[in-house]
Design a protein around this motif. Structure first.
Motif, PDB file in Angstrom:
ATOM      1  N   ALA A  75     129.217  66.132  19.212  1.00 54.71           N
ATOM      2  CA  ALA A  75     128.388  65.830  20.369  1.00 54.71           C
ATOM      3  C   ALA A  75     129.268  65.177  21.423  1.00 54.71           C
ATOM      4  O   ALA A  75     130.320  64.616  21.108  1.00 54.71           O
ATOM      5  CB  ALA A  75     127.241  64.908  19.969  1.00 54.71           C
ATOM      6  N   THR A 108     121.932  68.230  18.897  1.00 57.22           N
ATOM      7  CA  THR A 108     122.632  68.874  20.009  1.00 57.22           C
ATOM      8  C   THR A 108     124.120  68.576  19.920  1.00 57.22           C
ATOM      9  O   THR A 108     124.535  67.426  19.840  1.00 57.22           O
ATOM     10  CB  THR A 108     122.071  68.378  21.350  1.00 57.22           C
ATOM     11  OG1 THR A 108     120.719  68.812  21.477  1.00 57.22           O
ATOM     12  CG2 THR A 108     122.895  68.925  22.515  1.00 57.22           C
ATOM     13  N   ALA A 109     124.921  69.630  19.911  1.00 59.60           N
ATOM     14  CA  ALA A 109     126.365  69.487  19.759  1.00 59.60           C
ATOM     15  C   ALA A 109     127.017  70.858  19.884  1.00 59.60           C
ATOM     16  O   ALA A 109     126.332  71.888  19.892  1.00 59.60           O
ATOM     17  CB  ALA A 109     126.707  68.880  18.398  1.00 59.60           C
TER      18      ALA A 109
END
Length: 114
Positions: A39, A89-90
């Motif tokens: 991330a 999310t990454a």
């Protein structure tokens, strides 16, 4: 060893996504393959590994929502992700290890957002 990751995208919270990574070699010749993620502003963390015998391994924080698998005919591995949350999310990276050498694929972005 070349690795090509695919399958990233935008998904809503609670949704699912499957990533794939294709290797340029017979994956049975590799010590292991796996997925890492990074991330923004964070270190790159392991998500899942699968060893040459087909045994998966997950860190405790990833266990339950992520499942790694492989197809030795197609020389691919996949990562099935479920119940995704914004903190997932990454950029997700595929990695392979053969002997003492490690190989990274290009990343694929996963964004979990409503």
């Amino acid at each position: 060893v070349q690795l090509q990751a695919s399958g990233g995208g935008v998904v809503q919270p609670g949704g699912s996504l499957t990533l794939s990574c294709a290797a340029s070699v017979d994956i049975s010749s590799l010590s292991w393959m796996g997925w890492y993620r990074q991330a923004p502003g964070q270190q790159r963390d392991m998500v899942a590994l699968i060893y040459s015998q087909g045994t998966p391994s997950y860190p405790d924080s990833m266990r339950g929502r992520f499942a790694i698998s492989r197809d030795v005919v197609k020389n691919t591995i996949s990562l099935q992700m479920s119940s995704l949350q914004p903190e997932d999310t990454a950029v997700y990276y595929c990695r392979a290890q053969r002997g003492g050498l490690g190989y990274w694929g290009q990343g694929t972005q996963v964004t979990v957002s409503s």
